[in-house]
Design an enzyme around this catalytic site. Structure first.
Site, PDB file in Angstrom:
ATOM      1  N   GLU A 115       0.839  -1.204   0.000  1.00 32.22           N
ATOM      2  CA  GLU A 115       0.000   0.000   0.000  1.00 32.22           C
ATOM      3  C   GLU A 115       0.875   1.257   0.000  1.00 32.22           C
ATOM      4  O   GLU A 115       0.566   2.255  -0.658  1.00 32.22           O
ATOM      5  CB  GLU A 115      -0.954  -0.023   1.199  1.00 32.22           C
ATOM      6  CG  GLU A 115      -2.043  -1.106   1.029  1.00 32.22           C
ATOM      7  CD  GLU A 115      -2.878  -1.323   2.272  1.00 32.22           C
ATOM      8  OE1 GLU A 115      -2.272  -1.601   3.334  1.00 32.22           O
ATOM      9  OE2 GLU A 115      -4.108  -1.223   2.197  1.00 32.22           O
ATOM     10  N   GLU A 122      -3.568  -9.375   3.749  1.00 32.16           N
ATOM     11  CA  GLU A 122      -4.326  -9.048   4.967  1.00 32.16           C
ATOM     12  C   GLU A 122      -5.431 -10.058   5.260  1.00 32.16           C
ATOM     13  O   GLU A 122      -5.717 -10.377   6.413  1.00 32.16           O
ATOM     14  CB  GLU A 122      -4.936  -7.648   4.844  1.00 32.16           C
ATOM     15  CG  GLU A 122      -3.952  -6.509   5.022  1.00 32.16           C
ATOM     16  CD  GLU A 122      -3.244  -6.109   3.734  1.00 32.16           C
ATOM     17  OE1 GLU A 122      -3.219  -6.918   2.773  1.00 32.16           O
ATOM     18  OE2 GLU A 122      -2.709  -4.994   3.685  1.00 32.16           O
TER      19      GLU A 122
HETATM   20  C1  LIG Z   1      -8.293   0.061  12.179  1.00 30.92           C
HETATM   21  C2  LIG Z   1      -6.813  -0.145  12.375  1.00 30.92           C
HETATM   22  C3  LIG Z   1      -6.048  -0.038  11.069  1.00 30.92           C
HETATM   23  C4  LIG Z   1      -4.764  -0.764  11.205  1.00 30.92           C
HETATM   24  C5  LIG Z   1      -4.153  -0.905   9.845  1.00 30.92           C
HETATM   25  C6  LIG Z   1      -3.559  -2.248   9.764  1.00 30.92           C
HETATM   26  C7  LIG Z   1      -3.044  -2.472   8.419  1.00 30.92           C
HETATM   27  C8  LIG Z   1      -2.701  -3.715   8.114  1.00 30.92           C
HETATM   28  C9  LIG Z   1      -2.114  -3.972   6.838  1.00 30.92           C
HETATM   29  C10 LIG Z   1      -0.974  -4.959   6.947  1.00 30.92           C
HETATM   30  O1  LIG Z   1       0.054  -4.654   6.481  1.00 30.92           O
HETATM   31  S1  LIG Z   1      -1.201  -6.435   7.733  1.00 30.92           S
HETATM   32  C11 LIG Z   1       0.363  -7.236   7.525  1.00 30.92           C
HETATM   33  C12 LIG Z   1       0.539  -7.709   6.135  1.00 30.92           C
HETATM   34  N1  LIG Z   1       1.766  -8.425   6.007  1.00 30.92           N
HETATM   35  C13 LIG Z   1       1.856  -9.728   6.058  1.00 30.92           C
HETATM   36  O2  LIG Z   1       0.874 -10.424   6.195  1.00 30.92           O
HETATM   37  C14 LIG Z   1       3.228 -10.329   5.960  1.00 30.92           C
HETATM   38  C15 LIG Z   1       3.425 -11.341   7.033  1.00 30.92           C
HETATM   39  N2  LIG Z   1       4.740 -11.929   6.948  1.00 30.92           N
HETATM   40  C16 LIG Z   1       5.032 -12.920   6.093  1.00 30.92           C
HETATM   41  O3  LIG Z   1       4.249 -13.373   5.298  1.00 30.92           O
HETATM   42  C17 LIG Z   1       6.408 -13.500   6.190  1.00 30.92           C
HETATM   43  O4  LIG Z   1       6.877 -13.270   7.482  1.00 30.92           O
HETATM   44  C18 LIG Z   1       7.389 -12.871   5.168  1.00 30.92           C
HETATM   45  C19 LIG Z   1       7.376 -11.373   5.272  1.00 30.92           C
HETATM   46  C20 LIG Z   1       6.995 -13.319   3.757  1.00 30.92           C
HETATM   47  C21 LIG Z   1       8.830 -13.371   5.486  1.00 30.92           C
HETATM   48  O5  LIG Z   1       8.830 -14.780   5.502  1.00 30.92           O
HETATM   49  P1  LIG Z   1      10.134 -15.566   6.008  1.00 30.92           P
HETATM   50  O6  LIG Z   1       9.801 -17.010   5.896  1.00 30.92           O
HETATM   51  O7  LIG Z   1      11.317 -15.051   5.322  1.00 30.92           O
HETATM   52  O8  LIG Z   1      10.330 -15.185   7.522  1.00 30.92           O
HETATM   53  P2  LIG Z   1       9.359 -15.369   8.761  1.00 30.92           P
HETATM   54  O9  LIG Z   1       9.921 -16.381   9.663  1.00 30.92           O
HETATM   55  O10 LIG Z   1       7.964 -15.551   8.320  1.00 30.92           O
HETATM   56  O11 LIG Z   1       9.421 -13.918   9.436  1.00 30.92           O
HETATM   57  C22 LIG Z   1      10.618 -13.466  10.068  1.00 30.92           C
HETATM   58  C23 LIG Z   1      10.215 -12.784  11.352  1.00 30.92           C
HETATM   59  O12 LIG Z   1       9.526 -11.582  11.021  1.00 30.92           O
HETATM   60  C24 LIG Z   1       8.268 -11.567  11.704  1.00 30.92           C
HETATM   61  N3  LIG Z   1       7.306 -10.843  10.842  1.00 30.92           N
HETATM   62  C25 LIG Z   1       7.094 -11.041   9.546  1.00 30.92           C
HETATM   63  N4  LIG Z   1       6.196 -10.171   9.086  1.00 30.92           N
HETATM   64  C26 LIG Z   1       5.830  -9.411  10.127  1.00 30.92           C
HETATM   65  C27 LIG Z   1       4.922  -8.330  10.281  1.00 30.92           C
HETATM   66  N5  LIG Z   1       4.214  -7.826   9.255  1.00 30.92           N
HETATM   67  N6  LIG Z   1       4.795  -7.792  11.501  1.00 30.92           N
HETATM   68  C28 LIG Z   1       5.508  -8.250  12.552  1.00 30.92           C
HETATM   69  N7  LIG Z   1       6.400  -9.275  12.476  1.00 30.92           N
HETATM   70  C29 LIG Z   1       6.542  -9.838  11.266  1.00 30.92           C
HETATM   71  C30 LIG Z   1       7.923 -13.025  11.880  1.00 30.92           C
HETATM   72  O13 LIG Z   1       6.998 -13.167  12.926  1.00 30.92           O
HETATM   73  C31 LIG Z   1       9.261 -13.627  12.190  1.00 30.92           C
HETATM   74  O14 LIG Z   1       9.525 -13.318  13.559  1.00 30.92           O
HETATM   75  P3  LIG Z   1      10.230 -14.388  14.478  1.00 30.92           P
HETATM   76  O15 LIG Z   1      10.254 -13.737  15.825  1.00 30.92           O
HETATM   77  O16 LIG Z   1      11.597 -14.600  13.891  1.00 30.92           O
HETATM   78  O17 LIG Z   1       9.399 -15.623  14.424  1.00 30.92           O
END
Ligand SMILES: CCCCCC/C=C/CC(=O)SCCNC(=O)CCNC(=O)[C@H](O)C(C)(C)COP(=O)(O)OP(=O)(O)OC[C@H]1O[C@@H](n2cnc3c(N)ncnc32)[C@H](O)[C@@H]1OP(=O)(O)O
Length: 719
Positions: free
Chosen positions: A103, A123
């Site tokens: 976005e 999402e």
């Molecule tokens: C009314 C209120 C309004 C609020 C507005 C809210 C808006 C929301 C919009 C959004 O953006 S929602 C989030 C959308 N993003 C995702 O869904 C991405 C999620 N992540 C992934 O799919 C994967 O992690 C990845 C990015 C493709 C990377 O994959 P990979 O296999 O390389 O590593 P992982 O082991 O999955 O991740 C590493 C590490 O990072 C943490 N993490 C990943 N993404 C996020 C995130 N968006 N937020 C916080 N943390 C994230 C993940 O948990 C891992 O952490 P760990 O501690 O090492 O396990």
């Protein structure tokens, strides 16, 4: 955080800094607001590039922050400020641009992506919708149909597909930030209105109403009760039918409902649970970060039935060389053909060339001599498996890891048949093994932590969600299924029909209820196991299978069905009837009604009306109670392990988190009370009696799920 620097005198470079995925935390959003302002204010800056640190653009909003109080600048005004900028802003997309990350990129006037980047609006998989204007902007950029696909499935697209769809303007295999900086410099001073997506009309479609009606039906069919996909369709419809500002209002309204929903909580819990299971531990204290896996390159699979074939495909696709052994010549030829076909289909789906030249087919064990790891996948029969393990012990080089693919046989017993029991682990794959995401890695009493680490790493490389569990009958998944199935059988005895039980559980969100599932997998599978356990055996005196076994209620209805040759889909008859053997469409069978009536009459059972609530409570709470029991015994290390197993192996609806998360949502006290109620009514069913851990958790005030581990530690130390 975000860092600002000036490059080549006139391009402002904003770098998002929040490893590992540069999630849009409050600090990052504040950093973006500050640095964009700086870039706009500095007269020397003529254009701007936004990129992410460590070659990762942005993984979207910080999911961890969703459960707390949201602080920092909101996303939408930030996005509008970027779009409204009078200086061109270019997104340099490396690694990922997901959710809020995409976005943010859509707010920029140009998007340049590295060839290896992945983009998407996932999402919906977190129970949300793209509410930083994504649901309003993407359809304006790429059209309704393509936007609906991406937003309702949450799928990630490659840079090549993003270019084809029009999400990005250019793809490069060079240094993306350098390319973007050069490009930004070249567009400085050019008019920007044509680059502002919010000003675009939504591309018209032939019949908007029909298109959305069809999309709504599609998501309702596949959503199994999930509300986010439905809201996503509604939001895109707003983009197609309302002016931008009103569409944004609708997006906000829909998001407000989703954001606080139990489903969003469940799906976000599930996201973190999938990652938590990788941080495995064993009762000995050994754990994921203290143990080095053994190196594995060469593998072997013994037995090329359905499971073995799937495992060969999964290993090959993960890049391992495989010796595929099948002693029956005809079966070997058939397996070879089936495996080649699966590899070709898989390669086509993934857009790569099939990898068959890494498989060596053999009808003897000799080529297994120099592999690093073997997965035995012969028929589920202990005597046969023992024989194979003895052969393997004689053939394999020292240090080879011996894994058994079993859905519940005793790992310790099998390990005891080898000279190196520390190198034996269970690997419970789910059929079809090259498709299903779940792998239970089962450690025995003597399995070494390195053996477990190696199996867990292998699972990860095969793209599985691997969960380490202890050894017991049925491990975690099948063990919990037993009380669930028993309740389903008891409900039939008491007056329910297979359709009633299935419908209640399918409405809850399972893909199939227990009877349709049992017809699919073969009713005879359980029958054979029950016979081996000495359960499905007629009493010599009465000629009937007793309804009490070892002091507990037992229902022989499944055994009696099998005695009639009704094994499910494969015989065309089971709990349901099918148009032919192998048919897929289950129809209620009047024969079953007559059979159940006769059965009840024979045993003096008076049928009563059973409502869906009772079906859910008895089947699910009995399963949950067994889950608590596995936690208490340390067979499952944490509730997340159980939940991941059920979501990925047993079709538990992901928007309900998993059985243990569901128990937390329902309330532990209620679960305990209802179990006690049913146990009082059925004192001969011990699995309805609340277990110690559940009682203990209720006694200390039902702490939330993330606090259970602490209680479990205390409880185990008291035992
Ligand atoms: C009314 C209120 C309004 C609020 C507005 C809210 C808006 C929301 C919009 C959004 O953006 S929602 C989030 C959308 N993003 C995702 O869904 C991405 C999620 N992540 C992934 O799919 C994967 O992690 C990845 C990015 C493709 C990377 O994959 P990979 O296999 O390389 O590593 P992982 O082991 O999955 O991740 C590493 C590490 O990072 C943490 N993490 C990943 N993404 C996020 C995130 N968006 N937020 C916080 N943390 C994230 C993940 O948990 C891992 O952490 P760990 O501690 O090492 O396990």
């Amino acid at each position: 955080m975000a860092q600002f620097s000036r490059v080549s005198g006139s391009v402002g470079l904003i770098t998002l800094q929040n490893p590992p995925v540069n999630a849009l935390s409050a600090a990052v959003r504040q950093g973006i607001v500050d640095t964009v302002n700086k870039a706009l204010q500095e007269p020397e800056v003529k254009s701007v590039v936004i990129c992410g640190q460590n070659k990762v653009f942005c993984g979207g909003a910080d999911i961890k922050s969703f459960r707390g109080v949201m602080t920092g600048p909101p996303l939408i005004p930030m996005i509008h400020a970027i779009e409204a900028s009078t200086k061109p802003v270019v997104a340099a997309i490396e690694g990922i641009a997901l959710g809020g990350g995409l976005e943010l990129a859509l707010a920029c006037h140009y998007r340049i992506s590295h060839t290896k980047a992945r983009l998407g609006l996932p999402e919906v998989t977190l129970g949300l919708l793209p509410a930083a204007a994504g649901s309003q902007r993407l359809p304006r950029l790429i059209g309704i149909t393509a936007a609906l696909d991406l937003i309702t499935t949450g799928r990630h697209v490659t840079a090549a597909e993003a270019l084809q769809l029009g999400i990005v303007d250019h793809v490069t295999d060079q240094n993306t930030v350098d390319v973007a900086l050069k490009f930004a410099s070249s567009v400085a001073g050019k008019p920007l209105d044509a680059r502002r997506i919010s000003l675009y009309p939504c591309p018209p479609s032939d019949d908007t109403d029909a298109l959305f009606e069809e999309a709504m039906q599609r998501v309702r069919r596949s959503a199994r009760g999930a509300i986010a996909p439905v809201a996503c369709v509604q939001a895109v419809r707003a983009a197609a039918t309302l002016p931008y500002a009103q569409g944004l209002e609708r997006e906000k309204e829909l998001m407000a409902t989703l954001f606080t929903s139990g489903q969003a909580r469940a799906l976000q819990y599930s996201f973190f649970a999938q990652r938590a299971v990788g941080r495995w531990s064993m009762p000995s204290g050994a754990q994921w970060d203290t143990v080095e896996p053994l190196p594995v390159q060469k593998t072997a699979v013994i037995g090329l039935g359905t499971m073995g074939r799937g495992i060969v495909v999964a290993l090959t696709q993960a890049g391992f060389s495989v010796v595929a052994v099948e002693t029956h010549e005809k079966q070997l030829t058939q397996a070879k053909q089936a495996i080649e076909e699966m590899l070709i289909r898989g390669a086509k789906r993934r857009g790569v060339t099939p990898e068959h030249d890494t498989i060596t087919y053999s009808h003897s064990m000799e080529p297994v001599a120099n592999v690093d790891l073997v997965i035995e996948a012969v028929f589920e029969d202990m005597v046969l498996k023992e024989k194979v393990f003895q052969q393997l012990s004689a053939v394999c080089k020292p240090g080879t890891l011996l894994c058994t693919n079993t859905s519940g046989l005793d790992i310790d017993h099998l390990a005891s048949k080898t000279p190196n029991p520390e190198l034996v682990v269970g690997m419970h794959f789910f059929a079809p093994a090259h498709v299903m995401k779940l792998l239970e890695v089962v450690y025995g009493r003597q399995s070494s932590p390195r053996a477990v680490a190696t199996a867990m790493q292998l699972g990860k490389k095969m793209g599985k969600v691997s969960v380490a569990v202890g050894n017991c009958l049925g491990f975690v998944g099948n063990r919990m299924l037993k009380p669930y199935m028993n309740q389903a059988f008891f409900l039939l005895e008491e007056g329910a029909s297979p359709e009633l039980v299935d419908q209640a559980l399918e409405e809850f969100g399972f893909i199939m209820g227990p009877f349709r599932m049992s017809d699919l997998s073969g009713i005879d599978v359980g029958w054979r196991i029950r016979k081996e356990e000495g359960l499905a055996v007629p009493d010599q005196r009465t000629g009937q299978i007793p309804r009490m076994q070892k002091g507990c209620r037992y229902s022989p209805v499944g055994d009696l069905i099998c005695e009639q040759g009704r094994f499910g889909q494969k015989t065309g008859q089971g709990w349901y009837r099918y148009d032919k053997p192998g048919g897929r469409v289950a129809r209620p069978d009047p024969w079953m009604q007559t059979f159940l009536n006769q059965y009840r009459a024979t045993h003096g059972l008076v049928p009563r009306r059973i409502d869906p609530k009772e079906v859910l409570e008895r089947c699910l709470y009995a399963l949950i109670n067994e889950g608590f029991q596995t936690l208490e015994e340390g067979i499952a290390a944490a509730p997340e392990d159980i939940d991941v197993i059920y979501v990925f192996g047993y079709s538990w609806p992901q928007h309900r988190g998993g059985p243990m998360f569901y128990a937390d949502m329902v309330g532990l006290e209620k679960i305990m009370d209802r179990l006690e109620h049913y146990h009082q009514a059925h004192p001969d069913v011990p699995s309805l009696q609340p277990c110690n851990l559940l009682r203990k958790l209720v006694a200390i005030g039902s702490p939330p799920i993330h606090k259970w581990s602490q209680v479990m530690k205390t409880l185990r130390s008291q035992l």
